[in-house]
Enzyme design. Structure first.
Site, PDB file in Angstrom:
ATOM      1  N   GLU A   1      17.429  19.209  11.147  1.00 39.53           N
ATOM      2  CA  GLU A   1      15.968  19.295  11.130  1.00 39.53           C
ATOM      3  C   GLU A   1      15.417  18.006  10.548  1.00 39.53           C
ATOM      4  O   GLU A   1      16.000  17.455   9.607  1.00 39.53           O
ATOM      5  CB  GLU A   1      15.520  20.457  10.248  1.00 39.53           C
ATOM      6  CG  GLU A   1      15.915  21.804  10.770  1.00 39.53           C
ATOM      7  CD  GLU A   1      15.419  22.906   9.844  1.00 39.53           C
ATOM      8  OE1 GLU A   1      14.287  23.358  10.034  1.00 39.53           O
ATOM      9  OE2 GLU A   1      16.151  23.260   8.913  1.00 39.53           O
TER      10      GLU A   1
ATOM     11  N   HIS B   1      22.287  31.546  10.592  1.00 41.15           N
ATOM     12  CA  HIS B   1      22.224  30.903  11.910  1.00 41.15           C
ATOM     13  C   HIS B   1      23.542  30.228  12.314  1.00 41.15           C
ATOM     14  O   HIS B   1      24.029  30.413  13.427  1.00 41.15           O
ATOM     15  CB  HIS B   1      21.112  29.848  11.946  1.00 41.15           C
ATOM     16  CG  HIS B   1      19.778  30.361  11.475  1.00 41.15           C
ATOM     17  ND1 HIS B   1      19.322  31.623  11.738  1.00 41.15           N
ATOM     18  CD2 HIS B   1      18.795  29.765  10.743  1.00 41.15           C
ATOM     19  CE1 HIS B   1      18.119  31.786  11.210  1.00 41.15           C
ATOM     20  NE2 HIS B   1      17.778  30.672  10.593  1.00 41.15           N
TER      21      HIS B   1
HETATM   22  C1  BG6 Z   1      14.723  29.412   9.117  1.00 45.73           C
HETATM   23  C2  BG6 Z   1      14.945  28.674   7.820  1.00 45.73           C
HETATM   24  O1  BG6 Z   1      15.504  30.579   9.160  1.00 45.73           O
HETATM   25  O2  BG6 Z   1      15.096  28.581  10.201  1.00 45.73           O
HETATM   26  C3  BG6 Z   1      14.155  27.392   7.810  1.00 45.73           C
HETATM   27  O3  BG6 Z   1      14.543  29.501   6.740  1.00 45.73           O
HETATM   28  C4  BG6 Z   1      14.459  26.559   9.033  1.00 45.73           C
HETATM   29  O4  BG6 Z   1      14.434  26.638   6.634  1.00 45.73           O
HETATM   30  C5  BG6 Z   1      14.328  27.395  10.300  1.00 45.73           C
HETATM   31  O5  BG6 Z   1      13.553  25.470   9.055  1.00 45.73           O
HETATM   32  C6  BG6 Z   1      14.825  26.624  11.508  1.00 45.73           C
HETATM   33  O6  BG6 Z   1      14.538  27.355  12.674  1.00 45.73           O
HETATM   34  P1  BG6 Z   1      14.311  26.617  14.062  1.00 45.73           P
HETATM   35  O7  BG6 Z   1      14.122  27.725  15.042  1.00 45.73           O
HETATM   36  O8  BG6 Z   1      13.097  25.745  13.891  1.00 45.73           O
HETATM   37  O9  BG6 Z   1      15.542  25.815  14.309  1.00 45.73           O
END
Ligand code: BG6
Length: 491
Positions: free
Chosen positions: A215, A239
């Site tokens: 990210e 995840h």
């Molecule tokens: C969330 C986390 O579950 O997933 C966040 O708490 C993170 O910290 C986010 O930014 C990322 O999700 P995506 O769908 O933007 O990859």
């Protein structure tokens, strides 16, 4: 098997004015409505602590839809029509007397009840008990809860027990929003609909697997929450381990929720324990310092708003995971995730072993591994790197690497890729649990992550620094280089 049957639902949404509900849930419900997937008589009861009336809440939600639905997908009058489904009830979640009004609302239609708890997990138990005491749920009720399910194995058990006192496992829909992403579901299709890969998907043919969830954002006003969690609890426990399971699991007998979840649990159980002796070679934790992302200077983690300047919480983690079973013995899964990395990117790379006997130019031997690159976001798609002969008379049998490319947005041009929450809400309405996480999955994932965190705590070392805008601490590069490999972007 496409099941697009409408189910008339009463959706009770706790925490309806919170960030998740406004940024993700209402936009997703709006999209389902636009797609004709919400039954005409389905209703939504927004429940929150704020003393407001329904018209004011609808106004606020309209503003949020304008903000969070893509402009070309937003239609003001459709949004206003959608919001007519929404009623509002101001509730102190801890006050049992307040729940009678919820029952009365539900009694008016008695449609399939879905309770969505978009609240801190510490409130799940109290909401569940109060709903039950007010006879506002029964064995048909479906209950959706969000991560984090606990802070570790013990606290997750407390939350799961509290929910379990009121609901059966088949009523509980634990969200890991990564499972709602189209490309993540595609992993199931890729693996179990294509015989081509089935015979290759093991330690005979795969040398290693990389999973990166990067990210570019930092903590975005969530410092208080994040600092208690850190990247391993926030991203790996859920995840990344879910992605690892989908790559590593054995073929399920069918697409039913339990067949899929049974196979995922087997993977989690087979994860090799990372003992204190393995920490040095198998785990890297990092914390970002100030740097530059896409040309813009950004502060370090300890300089973010509300930061405690001496925090040792990790914002990056890289792990070498090993799965102790016949299929994966000797195949490391290098996983890494971090905040303030150069770009937002989630991808999985399957590195195949080279052909058993190499007959081409020795200088090109390094090219000889096929790679399957699965891009989860952005630019969802897959690409299989294969070797071909370089064109031209003067090239002899020089090899060239080229992709067999499937970019979803190009190949399926007309198709809109739905947001994860649209898919997940739709599956809850249909009562299908296969994209939701079962209790034992949560607990086995915590068990593995807890021992890593325990080792960190015992060792007491601070996280390694990395500049925002880099791919994490150099130790993460060293971790994979030690095994004679490199992260994909460095190759
Ligand atoms: C969330 C986390 O579950 O997933 C966040 O708490 C993170 O910290 C986010 O930014 C990322 O999700 P995506 O769908 O933007 O990859």
């Amino acid at each position: 098997m496409v099941n697009n049957t409408h189910t008339r639902c009463d959706l009770m949404l706790f925490g309806a004015l919170g960030d998740l509900a406004q940024r993700k849930l209402f936009p997703a419900l709006y999209q389902l409505d636009q797609a004709g997937l919400l039954d005409a008589d389905s209703r939504i009861l927004a429940v929150a602590r704020n003393p407001m009336d329904a018209p004011a809440v609808r106004d606020q939600l309209l503003g949020k839809l304008r903000e969070h639905v893509k402009p070309h997908e937003f239609d003001e009058s459709a949004a206003t029509r959608f919001l007519e489904r929404v009623d509002y009830y101001c509730l102190d979640f801890g006050d049992p007397a307040g729940y009678d009004a919820l029952r009365e609302w539900h009694d008016r239609a008695r449609s399939q009840l879905i309770v969505y708890m978009a609240t801190p997990p510490s409130l799940y138990g109290v909401i569940a008990r109060n709903l039950k005491a007010a006879s506002c749920c029964d064995e048909q009720t479906r209950v959706v809860v969000e991560k984090p399910i606990g802070h570790d194995l013990d606290t997750s058990k407390v939350i799961n027990d509290e929910l379990g006192e009121v609901y059966n496992e088949n009523q509980l829909f634990r969200i890991d929003h990564y499972l709602g992403k189209e490309t993540v579901q595609n992993l199931i299709a890729l693996r179990f609909a294509n015989n081509l890969f089935a015979s290759q998907w093991n330690q005979d043919h795969i040398s290693h697997v990389e999973i990166t969830v990067a990210e570019s954002v930092g903590i975005e006003g969530r410092w208080g929450y994040f600092d208690k969690a850190g990247q391993i609890r926030d991203m790996v426990q859920n995840h990344l381990l879910q992605l690892l399971c989908l790559i590593a699991m054995d073929p399920p007998a069918d697409l039913s929720a339990d067949s899929i979840r049974d196979e995922k649990v087997k993977v989690l159980k087979a994860l090799r324990k990372i003992t204190p002796e393995l920490m040095e070679t198998h785990v890297v934790r990092g914390q970002y310092t100030a740097g530059t992302i896409q040309g813009k200077p950004v502060p370090g983690y300890l300089e973010e708003e509300d930061a405690n300047r001496s925090s040792r919480t990790e914002t990056f983690v890289a792990l070498k995971a090993e799965i102790e079973n016949w299929r994966w013995s000797g195949v490391p899964f290098y996983i890494r995730t971090g905040k303030r990395l150069p770009e937002k990117l989630s991808q999985i790379i399957i590195h195949f072993k080279p052909a058993p006997h190499y007959i081409f130019d020795p200088d090109q031997k390094h090219l000889a591994n096929n790679k399957l690159i699965i891009r989860l976001q952005p630019d969802e798609g897959m690409s299989l790197n294969i070797l071909t002969k370089d064109q031209g008379l003067d090239k002899g049998m020089r090899l060239r690497q080229g992709p067999l490319e499937l970019t979803f947005s190009e190949t399926f041009e007309a198709e809109r890729i739905p947001d994860a929450y649209e898919r997940l809400l739709w599956e809850v309405m249909k009562g299908n649990q296969y994209l939701f996480v079962r209790r034992d999955e949560v607990e086995y994932a915590w068990r593995w992550v807890d021992q890593v965190i325990g080792n960190w705590q015992d060792a007491g070392n601070p996280p390694k620094r990395y500049a925002a805008g880099s791919w994490g601490p150099v130790a993460s590069i060293a971790m994979i280089t030690r095994d004679g490999r490199s992260w994909y972007e460095d190759a």
